[in-house]
Design an enzyme around this catalytic site. Structure first.
Site, PDB file in Angstrom:
ATOM      1  N   LYS A  87       5.086   1.115   8.273  1.00  0.00           N
ATOM      2  CA  LYS A  87       4.780   2.261   7.417  1.00  0.00           C
ATOM      3  C   LYS A  87       6.014   3.154   7.370  1.00  0.00           C
ATOM      4  CE  LYS A  87       1.583   5.232   8.746  1.00  0.00           C
ATOM      5  NZ  LYS A  87       0.243   5.860   8.959  1.00  0.00           N
ATOM      6  N   ALA A 146       0.849  -1.193   0.000  1.00  0.00           N
ATOM      7  CA  ALA A 146       0.000   0.000   0.000  1.00  0.00           C
ATOM      8  C   ALA A 146       0.877   1.232   0.000  1.00  0.00           C
ATOM      9  CB  ALA A 146      -0.927   0.016   1.218  1.00  0.00           C
ATOM     10  N   ALA A 147       0.380   2.300  -0.625  1.00  0.00           N
ATOM     11  CA  ALA A 147       1.105   3.572  -0.652  1.00  0.00           C
ATOM     12  C   ALA A 147       0.096   4.699  -0.588  1.00  0.00           C
ATOM     13  CB  ALA A 147       1.957   3.680  -1.921  1.00  0.00           C
ATOM     14  N   ALA A 148       0.402   5.716   0.206  1.00  0.00           N
ATOM     15  CA  ALA A 148      -0.509   6.845   0.371  1.00  0.00           C
ATOM     16  C   ALA A 148       0.251   8.146   0.157  1.00  0.00           C
ATOM     17  CB  ALA A 148      -1.154   6.793   1.748  1.00  0.00           C
ATOM     18  N   ILE A 176       1.885  10.227   2.222  1.00  0.00           N
ATOM     19  CA  ILE A 176       3.160  10.534   2.872  1.00  0.00           C
ATOM     20  C   ILE A 176       3.995   9.301   3.180  1.00  0.00           C
ATOM     21  CG2 ILE A 176       2.269  12.659   3.878  1.00  0.00           C
ATOM     22  CD1 ILE A 176       1.995  11.239   6.534  1.00  0.00           C
ATOM     23  N   ASP A 194      -9.872  10.306   8.768  1.00  0.00           N
ATOM     24  CA  ASP A 194      -9.637   9.832   7.397  1.00  0.00           C
ATOM     25  C   ASP A 194     -10.657   8.747   7.063  1.00  0.00           C
ATOM     26  OD1 ASP A 194      -8.773   8.925   4.965  1.00  0.00           O
ATOM     27  OD2 ASP A 194      -6.699   8.598   5.568  1.00  0.00           O
TER      28      ASP A 194
END
Length: 526
Positions: A221, A197-199, A201, A356
């Site tokens: 993370k 997963a990547a978001a 920041i 969120d």
């Protein structure tokens, strides 16, 4: 002779009976063998199904490796400059195309020329490559109602909402070594260098740590390098670009969105702060007997593997909660009502909310029916005065009390007192619409209500006639409320929400000097 014959007959009869008995036993044994084989086959099939469920629960996408994240202010400034040049070139090309084309350009605005498909794609690609504040702002804009944005921009922001590519391996390993030291691999039993997963920041990796004589699964993370140090310059550059190109409608009050985003990012980039948020949220969830009974859970943080730019937590099994829409209605209702209860408790009781609404922050384990809550970087507190006032507005909306909605809205700064009738009516009706799930004593059908469509109709008036941005708290709060509603729509939840709100209002202590609202529960108790 007769005696002998009789004995022979008796013997033959006995032998026949024994043979028949043996045949029966053989048939029974064969049947037992068949049953056992069948049971074994069934067991194998059940094990396979269970294994398949686990695979479904834990299936994840291995993200492709992207270009390096610009890590210095100079490289990031150059990225924005390149984006600006690209947008300008795209605008000129769009204007030339209109001049050459046969279609009349009469009545078209400069904004429609800037917000072309090509320019929107340039913006989305740049935001995903830059990550950090740039991507975060794009994601904040993407939660706006699509009908309020130019179609090209709305389509591009859908790409932004899906997140970023993974940073290159060499950049990842350098960042981990900087945070955990050169011997960091000795702290782990295993580490998957490909993120799942990547978001905006950071990106997330699977790993295991030694746990006595076994291993324990965790997730790590890792924050993108340079993100925390470039928040100010990123948002200043992006603000200038969006303002000059007119990509965002004026009624969005983009300068206020950027200001709120700046404050959020500074907090979210501190993973030590997120660790404390996660621990606090875990204690709050476990303190509520109903949420515990409904199997809502928050994973523990691994403090010895957490720094300001790396956060390590226990692995939480499950898939994103929007994937459970094929479960039976009772289970979907249970999940939906629990999420609504959680949202109400966060705001009105705990005054501490995870803001969120990303569906990926709710992981549903189909094997145990457990809902795991993750990602607490965007958690924030709300003041008692704000909660008191906002609870009065929500309760008034639940009872279609337009006068109280408008009075409280003026007191809290939603309205200036100078708005025209169109804006005032839109504000009141949007309040009624938001309150719909709480207006009925029975079950509210989120999907069948078309509530999101009606909210969009009222919101369009805000962009044209709104005179002031809403209170700062509302940006995060409404984002969370909208997310809870959308999740219930996705689940197809049909649930009673009024009882949840009425319980909170009945037990709430108002400190604003005004008489508390009266509920049916209070009347019954009196």
């Amino acid at each position: 002779t007769t005696s002998i014959l009789h004995n022979i007959q008796e013997t033959n009869k006995t032998m026949l009976e024994n043979e028949e008995e043996n045949q029966k036993k053989s048939k029974t044994e064969i049947r037992n063998i068949e049953i056992n084989a069948g049971n074994k086959e069934t067991s194998i099939l059940e094990d396979a199904a269970s294994s398949h469920k686990e695979e479904e629960n834990e299936r994840y996408e291995r993200l492709k490796e992207g270009r390096p994240v610009p890590a210095t202010r100079l490289s990031r400034a150059f990225g924005f400059a390149s984006l600006g040049v690209g947008l300008a070139a795209g605008t000129v090309a769009g204007m030339a195309s209109r001049l050459v084309g046969s279609a009349s350009s009469e009545g078209s605005s400069s904004q429609s020329v800037v917000a072309t498909d090509a320019n929107a794609d340039r913006l989305a690609e740049s935001l995903c490559r830059m990550r950090g504040a740039a991507l975060k702002l794009g994601q904040m804009l993407s939660i706006q109602d699509e009908s309020l944005l130019p179609p090209a921009l709305s389509r591009a922001l859908k790409q932004v909402r899906q997140g970023a590519d993974a940073m290159p391996k060499h950049q990842l390993l350098t960042q981990i070594e900087t945070q955990l030291g050169s011997q960091w691999r000795e702290l782990l039993h295993s580490f998957d260098e490909v993120p799942f997963a990547a978001a905006s920041i950071g990106q997330v990796h699977r790993a295991t740590v030694a746990n006595w004589d076994t291993t324990k699964r965790v997730v790590m993370k890792v924050q993108y390098p340079g993100v925390a140090d470039s928040i100010e310059s990123d948002l200043n550059n992006l603000s200038m670009l969006v303002t000059m190109t007119g990509l965002a409608p004026p009624g969005l009050f983009i300068e206020e969105v950027i200001r709120v985003g700046r404050n959020e990012l500074k907090v979210e980039c501190d993973y030590m702060n997120e660790m404390e948020n996660q621990r606090k949220f875990k204690n709050l969830v476990e303190s509520d007997p109903i949420l515990s009974q409904e199997r809502f859970s928050v994973p523990d943080v691994i403090e010895e593997l957490t720094t300001s730019h790396i956060l390590t937590s226990e692995f939480a099994p499950g898939g994103t909660i929007d994937k459970v829409s094929n479960l039976d209605q009772e289970e979907r209702n249970r999940i939906g009502r629990s999420i609504m209860r959680l949202t109400i408790l966060e705001l009105f009781v705990w005054r501490f909310m995870q803001t969120d609404p990303n569906w990926g922050n709710f992981l549903y384990d189909i094997g145990t029916g457990t809902t795991h809550l993750i990602d607490f970087g965007a958690a924030r507190e709300y003041s008692k005065s704000f909660v008191d006032g906002y609870l009065r507005i929500v309760w008034a909306a639940a009872n279609k009390d337009g006068n109280t909605i408008m009075d409280q809205s003026h007191k809290m700064g939603f309205l200036t007192g100078e708005e025209n009738d169109i804006m005032l009516e839109a504000h009141k009706m949007s309040g009624f619409t938001v309150g719909e799930p709480f207006q009925t004593d029975g079950a509210f059908d989120f999907r069948g209500s078309s509530i999101s469509t009606r909210l969009s109709q009222h919101s369009s008036a805000f962009l044209q006639h709104r005179l002031t941005p809403p209170p700062e708290e509302v940006y995060t709060l409404h984002r969370k409320l909208a997310g809870a509603y959308m999740l219930c729509i996705k689940l197809g939840a049909v649930i009673n929400c009024r009882s949840l709100l009425e319980e909170v209002v009945t037990n709430h202590t108002f400190e604003d000097g005004m008489a508390p609202p009266v509920t049916r529960l209070e009347k019954a108790n009196s």
